[in-house]
Design a protein around this motif. Sequence first.
Motif, PDB file in Angstrom:
ATOM      1  N   GLU A   1       0.836  -1.211   0.000  1.00  0.00           N
ATOM      2  CA  GLU A   1       0.000   0.000   0.000  1.00  0.00           C
ATOM      3  C   GLU A   1       0.862   1.248   0.000  1.00  0.00           C
ATOM      4  O   GLU A   1       0.561   2.236  -0.680  1.00  0.00           O
ATOM      5  N   THR A   2       1.982   1.186   0.726  1.00  0.00           N
ATOM      6  CA  THR A   2       2.865   2.339   0.769  1.00  0.00           C
ATOM      7  C   THR A   2       3.484   2.589  -0.594  1.00  0.00           C
ATOM      8  O   THR A   2       3.598   3.730  -1.068  1.00  0.00           O
ATOM      9  N   ILE A   3       3.945   1.475  -1.251  1.00  0.00           N
ATOM     10  CA  ILE A   3       4.527   1.602  -2.580  1.00  0.00           C
ATOM     11  C   ILE A   3       3.495   2.134  -3.587  1.00  0.00           C
ATOM     12  O   ILE A   3       3.786   2.966  -4.428  1.00  0.00           O
ATOM     13  N   ALA A   4       2.261   1.644  -3.489  1.00  0.00           N
ATOM     14  CA  ALA A   4       1.218   2.079  -4.411  1.00  0.00           C
ATOM     15  C   ALA A   4       0.899   3.563  -4.240  1.00  0.00           C
ATOM     16  O   ALA A   4       0.663   4.286  -5.198  1.00  0.00           O
ATOM     17  N   LYS A   5       0.947   4.054  -3.009  1.00  0.00           N
ATOM     18  CA  LYS A   5       0.660   5.477  -2.764  1.00  0.00           C
ATOM     19  C   LYS A   5       1.794   6.358  -3.233  1.00  0.00           C
ATOM     20  O   LYS A   5       1.556   7.510  -3.655  1.00  0.00           O
ATOM     21  N   SER A   6       3.006   5.864  -3.209  1.00  0.00           N
ATOM     22  CA  SER A   6       4.141   6.699  -3.637  1.00  0.00           C
ATOM     23  C   SER A   6       4.247   6.821  -5.147  1.00  0.00           C
ATOM     24  O   SER A   6       4.961   7.675  -5.648  1.00  0.00           O
TER      25      SER A   6
END
Length: 327
Positions: free
Chosen positions: A315-320
């Motif tokens: 989720e963190t990678i997708a938001k970045s």
Amino acid sequence: MITALVSSVFALFVFFIAVALFLHFVPIGLWISAIAAGVNVGIFTLVGMRLRRVAPAQIVLPLIKANKAGLDVNVNQLEAHFLAGGNVDRVVDALIAAHRAEIPLPFARSAAIDLAGRDVLEAVQMSVNPRVIETPMVSAVAKNGIELKVKARVTVRANIDRLVGGAGEATIIARVGEGIVTSVGSSDDHKAVLENPDHISRTVLGKGLDAGTAFEILSIDIADIDVGRNIGAELLTDQAEADKRIAQAKAEERRAMAVATEQEMKAYTQEMQAKVVEAQADVPHALAEALRNGRMGVMDYYNMNNMLADTQMRETIAKSGPPQPAK
């Protein structure tokens, strides 16, 4: 000698008093004037007038005037009218004027008009010489919404037969004003009224406005016509303004309802979030209970934490966002 002189003076004084009283109750001068004019009025009739508190001069002089004009009027008629509170001289003048103008006016009707409070002589004169009554400015609106201000002159003649009990000038003015408003209001365009103002006169005159009045309308002439305001446009403007205010009020009502609904949804969202937090608080208790009861092993617990960490990383990678190319 002195006594005889005083007696003579006293007797002379009494004589003058007696003569004065006699001349007061017996108007010899009026009696002589009546005889000289050929009017048959007895001396005892004049004395009776004094006793009945009737001024003989106000009866005899009009009687002489009427007799010279050829009118058939007697003393009793004039005296009765005087005792009733009428103006005998005015009535006789009206009878003479009507007789000269060949207007049928009997004494009884003339006396009734006078006792009714109307000026009978003026009525006879108006019957001979019609009067012009000028109406105030009458405001009327045509069908196209244009206001017209009309002033009319009404030529009237007194109707002797309807003077008692007939309506006066105020009624004539009111009826003519009403007729003008009706005539202009029935016109499709104000220009038609301006082109043919006599149409108003003919229409109003044909309504028989003098019915029940003390006058006979001879003619109605339009003296002045002015164009006033555009009443139709003003009414439409006022209606549009009222509609705008109504629309604004309804829009404000809808906005208030939308704001209220938004606040309700925010409150509902917060309520749901509270329930989620409450449910999340029960997860550790459920895990602990599962571990104690043997329904879940330690490795299962670690695998679950690894899965949660992996999910959080994704989720963190997708938001970045996607990786930027190196420059």
